[in-house]
Write a protein that holds these residues in place. Structure first.
Motif, PDB file in Angstrom:
ATOM      1  N   ASN A 343       0.812  -1.222   0.000  1.00  0.00           N
ATOM      2  CA  ASN A 343       0.000   0.000   0.000  1.00  0.00           C
ATOM      3  C   ASN A 343       0.843   1.269   0.000  1.00  0.00           C
ATOM      4  OD1 ASN A 343      -2.715  -0.809  -0.157  1.00  0.00           O
ATOM      5  ND2 ASN A 343      -2.733  -1.385   1.996  1.00  0.00           N
ATOM      6  N   LEU A 344       1.885   1.287   0.834  1.00  0.00           N
ATOM      7  CA  LEU A 344       2.633   2.518   1.041  1.00  0.00           C
ATOM      8  C   LEU A 344       3.769   2.738   0.058  1.00  0.00           C
ATOM      9  CD1 LEU A 344       2.914   2.697   4.945  1.00  0.00           C
ATOM     10  CD2 LEU A 344       1.251   3.794   3.464  1.00  0.00           C
ATOM     11  N   GLN A 345       4.321   1.651  -0.493  1.00  0.00           N
ATOM     12  CA  GLN A 345       5.515   1.833  -1.305  1.00  0.00           C
ATOM     13  C   GLN A 345       5.410   1.216  -2.692  1.00  0.00           C
ATOM     14  OE1 GLN A 345       9.390   0.325   0.196  1.00  0.00           O
ATOM     15  NE2 GLN A 345      10.019   2.448  -0.014  1.00  0.00           N
ATOM     16  N   VAL A 346       5.154  -0.075  -2.778  1.00  0.00           N
ATOM     17  CA  VAL A 346       5.235  -0.764  -4.071  1.00  0.00           C
ATOM     18  C   VAL A 346       4.216  -0.195  -5.064  1.00  0.00           C
ATOM     19  CG1 VAL A 346       4.992  -2.972  -5.248  1.00  0.00           C
ATOM     20  CG2 VAL A 346       6.168  -2.860  -3.056  1.00  0.00           C
ATOM     21  N   LEU A 347       2.927  -0.183  -4.674  1.00  0.00           N
ATOM     22  CA  LEU A 347       1.894   0.296  -5.589  1.00  0.00           C
ATOM     23  C   LEU A 347       2.015   1.790  -5.847  1.00  0.00           C
ATOM     24  CD1 LEU A 347      -1.202  -1.750  -4.370  1.00  0.00           C
ATOM     25  CD2 LEU A 347       0.249  -2.174  -6.344  1.00  0.00           C
TER      26      LEU A 347
END
Length: 420
Positions: A343-347
């Motif tokens: 949620n916070l980094q990859v996407l």
């Protein structure tokens, strides 16, 4: 190929050598690159690899502590994205601790709780109200805001207040089970959020929908903690305490009582387990860990409002527990880390990259299919694929296996000693 893999899996030193090489390469790649999300994620994955190495538990704990306290912060500090990495790592620690608390309620005791974020809110507001001038609206004595040194005291207070809230919520819901329990806890979670949203009149206690801003940052030895890398270590210490407590609880008499209630409540009651007390302990202890992290979250963000504690947050924490493996401590840690990082980094990074390609004219994406709009769709598709291929969780729970022969021998020895 299978023979080579079996030989490698049995060779402990070959595993250690390969693991050391992997950690060294990923750490160097992260340190010398200006910004590399892939290197950061690979370095974090070393903790998962460590879990599967055939080493003693104490060795794994020491190596994991070295990675978390020394290597990961040092390797992340090589570029301008240092604080960004530490912010993500801090949020992972917060959500892992909350997921471990919910795992006590859902995974061990078998009580489906859909309003768990309410305890997170209770902890956050308990610190925010007194760490800002907000408390002077209803407190006839004292000087507010309290100093940053009070943060450490409020870690205990936030956990205690959340535990009381857990008991108060647990008492009326003990009469219901299954789907009805989920509905009732969902309702209580929404009630608490709406209560905080409307508690700005006639006396302004919570700031209402406007929230509470300028929360006093924590202080230790006269130094204010305002940066993510500083909160990273605070979160890590609390997380290790939570992890130690959850593991000890799982192996205790109370933990076995939770599992007995989860498997068959009637049989557990017939065996002399106090059902009401056992369930209330699950609610209280699970809520306390969430309340402590609520205090950390409020201090880190320096601003909170009711939109941070919506029903979607409760669902997200529940997804972490189910995805990792209900009742499995390593599984819940992995599930919380995967969901938070996605949620916070990859996407987010993927969305920014596709937007940049679209802006430069490399690709053309219709407005209806813009990456920002499709981010939740991609997240949902990933969760569905996990559920299909790992229905019991990423790391399923394993019950302790006892040697039947040794148990019989122990019983015989006890009987012989008693007869003598």
């Amino acid at each position: 190929m299978k023979e080579k893999w079996s030989l490698f899996s049995q060779n402990k030193w070959a595993q250690v050598l390969l693991f050391t090489l992997f950690v060294f390469v990923t750490s160097a790649a992260l340190y010398f690159s200006q910004k590399s999300v892939i290197a950061f994620l690979l370095l974090l994955s070393s903790l998962l690899i460590l879990h599967y190495l055939k080493l003693k538990k104490i060795t794994k704990w020491v190596v994991a502590a070295g990675l978390l306290f020394i290597l990961i912060p040092f390797a992340s500090s090589g570029g301008p994205a240092f604080q960004s990495y530490m912010d993500v790592a801090t949020m992972v620690g917060i959500y892992v601790s909350m997921a471990l608390g919910l795992n006590i309620v859902v995974g061990m005791a078998g009580l489906l709780d859909l309003g768990f974020v309410a305890f997170f809110a209770v902890g956050a507001y308990s610190y925010s109200i007194f760490a800002t001038p907000q408390a002077s609206n209803f407190m006839p004595f004292g000087t507010f805001p309290l100093g940053g040194e009070s943060f450490w005291m409020f870690l205990i207070i936030g956990g205690f207040v959340a535990a009381i809230a857990g008991v108060l919520i647990g008492i009326p819901v003990l009469r219901v089970k299954g789907d009805y329990l989920a509905i009732v806890t969902l309702g209580f979670g929404e009630i608490i959020r709406i209560l905080f949203n409307n508690a700005d009149r006639p006396v302004n206690i919570t700031g209402g929908a406007m929230g509470i801003a300028s929360v006093t940052p924590p202080k230790i030895f006269g130094m204010e903690l305002i940066f993510p890398n500083q909160f990273y270590f605070v979160t890590l210490v609390i997380l290790l305490f939570t992890l130690f407590a959850v593991i000890r609880l799982e192996q205790s008499k109370l933990g076995r009582s939770w599992k007995a209630v989860r498997e068959n409540e009637i049989a557990a009651q017939a065996m002399g387990i106090p059902i009401v007390k056992t369930k209330l302990m699950a609610f209280a202890l699970g809520a306390s860990f969430s309340g402590m992290m609520g205090v950390v979250f409020a201090a880190k963000q320096a601003f909170i409002d009711p939109t941070s504690f919506t029903l979607m947050e409760s669902f997200t924490i529940l997804v972490m527990v189910v995805l990792g493996g209900m009742g499995s401590v390593p599984g819940v840690i992995l599930g919380a880390a995967v969901v938070t990082i996605l949620n916070l980094q990859v996407l987010t990074e993927l969305t920014n990259w596709i937007n940049q390609l679209n802006f430069n004219g490399v690709i053309s994406i219709p407005e209806a299919l813009s990456p920002a709009k499709m981010q939740k769709f991609i997240f949902g598709a990933i969760l569905v694929s996990f559920a299909l291929y790992r229905p019991k969780g990423l790391i399923p729970a394993k019950n302790k296996v006892f040697d039947e022969k040794k148990l019989k021998d122990a019983i015989k020895k006890k009987s012989q000693i008693s007869t003598d």
